[in-house]
Design an enzyme around this catalytic site. Structure first.
Site, mmCIF file in Angstrom:
data_model
loop_
_atom_site.group_PDB
_atom_site.id
_atom_site.type_symbol
_atom_site.label_atom_id
_atom_site.label_comp_id
_atom_site.label_asym_id
_atom_site.label_seq_id
_atom_site.Cartn_x
_atom_site.Cartn_y
_atom_site.Cartn_z
ATOM 1 N N PHE A 237 0.851 -1.185 0.000
ATOM 2 C CA PHE A 237 0.000 0.000 0.000
ATOM 3 C C PHE A 237 0.894 1.245 0.000
ATOM 4 O O PHE A 237 1.443 1.629 1.035
ATOM 5 C CB PHE A 237 -0.914 0.000 1.226
ATOM 6 N N ASP A 239 2.318 4.574 0.432
ATOM 7 C CA ASP A 239 2.057 5.855 1.083
ATOM 8 C C ASP A 239 3.370 6.495 1.504
ATOM 9 O O ASP A 239 4.319 6.568 0.727
ATOM 10 C CB ASP A 239 1.058 5.690 2.229
ATOM 11 N N ASP A 306 4.211 -5.818 3.790
ATOM 12 C CA ASP A 306 3.884 -4.395 3.937
ATOM 13 C C ASP A 306 3.610 -4.059 5.396
ATOM 14 O O ASP A 306 4.113 -3.052 5.923
ATOM 15 C CB ASP A 306 2.667 -4.051 3.084
#
Length: 331
Positions: A237, A239, A306
């Protein structure tokens, strides 16, 4: 096509053309060795190293009974899960706890009709004692969620999950089709790039909240709500936090121009080459790191890797280099 394939293929193209971010193969190998020695010394122990509900921040009270409230909570959480850095000291866990407390105080607070008509003071109260940035956008995201759930899924997020028929990939497709606020795309050198941070973390959070259930596609006896036979399709993910972890490990290398902007805490515009390269290269670096760990014999999913990298970053955030700053509704 599988939306996660779009992510992998388009970010691979960006990483191969990137001018400001490079992936260092030796850094990948070194970090794989370090993760094995420090966190993964025994095969198949990844569940002992990562925890979704760190510090008792999430609501999942009815998950064991396959209840709907946890699902509704996660949808609201990830509709709002973006851009915390402009408010000093505000972190993701403040939102997660705020929503948890709101739901415990009033189990109807996330009913679709109430979400569809939510106002700014209510959304702001979920972040208390902080005032969140982009409050108007956050209100719009929650209203979009409430209206979509009411119109297509009888007000219940769990009905949307059921419609996915135990497929994480199909759930991603359904969310993208009904809720535009999750459509995390960009254009890089004339080509579309798919990043899909919040929609993937939504699916990952549901999987985790309900106990990381893995089902068999063709065996109905294994089918259980929020169990997904293809959960391993998810990418990481993209970010702020994971790039912070990868840089000091020598996995990601930034150009002097990008490094100077980050050190000066200058905003890097959303959709700029620099910003897209950071996110795309992070996805590809974690893909390569995952492949290196699999070769070593570790049965770890990309989503679990992750989580591990993110938790490493959370534990060391005071000593990490500055993260890039981009005002975005996607992460």
């Amino acid at each position: 096509m599988d939306p996660t394939t779009y992510v992998r293929e388009s970010t691979k193209r960006v990483a191969s053309q990137a001018e400001h971010v490079k992936i260092n193969a030796q850094g990948i190998a070194s970090l794989a060795d370090k993760l094995e020695q420090v966190y993964l010394g025994q095969k198949d122990t990844i569940h002992d190293q990562i925890a979704w509900d760190f510090g008792d921040v999430h609501y999942f009270d009815d998950a064991k009974e396959n209840g709907p409230l946890t699902c509704q909570y996660v949808f609201v959480l990830d509709a709002l899960n973006f851009c915390f850095w402009p408010t000093p000291d505000m972190e993701y866990e403040h939102l997660a706890r705020g929503l948890k407390h709101a739901l415990k105080a009033d189990p109807s607070v996330f009913n679709a009709d109430r979400l569809a008509n939510v106002d700014e003071p209510t959304v702001a109260s979920w972040f208390a004692p902080f005032t969140p940035p982009q409050l108007d956008e956050r209100v719009r995201k929650v209203q979009e969620l409430g209206r979509g759930l009411a119109r297509f899924f009888d007000g219940q997020a769990i009905n949307l999950v059921r419609q996915a028929n135990y497929s994480a990939v199909e759930l991603i497709r359904l969310v993208l089709a009904h809720f535009p606020g999750f459509q995390d795309h960009a254009v890089y050198k004339g080509n579309q790039v798919f990043l899909y941070k919040r929609v993937q973390i939504l699916v990952g959070d549901l999987w985790a909240a309900y106990g990381r259930r893995v089902v068999q596609k063709d065996d109905p006896s294994t089918h259980v709500i929020c169990g997904f036979y293809d959960i391993d399709h998810l990418t990481m993910f993209a970010d702020y936090r994971v790039p912070q972890v990868l840089r000091p490990e020598g996995v990601l290398e930034y150009s002097s121009e990008l490094e100077a902007l980050i050190q000066a805490k200058e905003q890097i515009p959303f959709g700029s080459h620099m910003e897209i390269e950071i996110r795309a290269s992070t996805i590809q670096a974690v893909e390569q790191l995952h492949a290196a760990l699999v070769v070593k014999g570790h049965k770890i999913k990309v989503i679990e890797l992750d989580w591990l990298l993110w938790q490493i970053g959370e534990n060391a955030k005071e000593s990490l280099p500055f993260h890039h700053r981009t005002l975005s509704v996607f992460y």
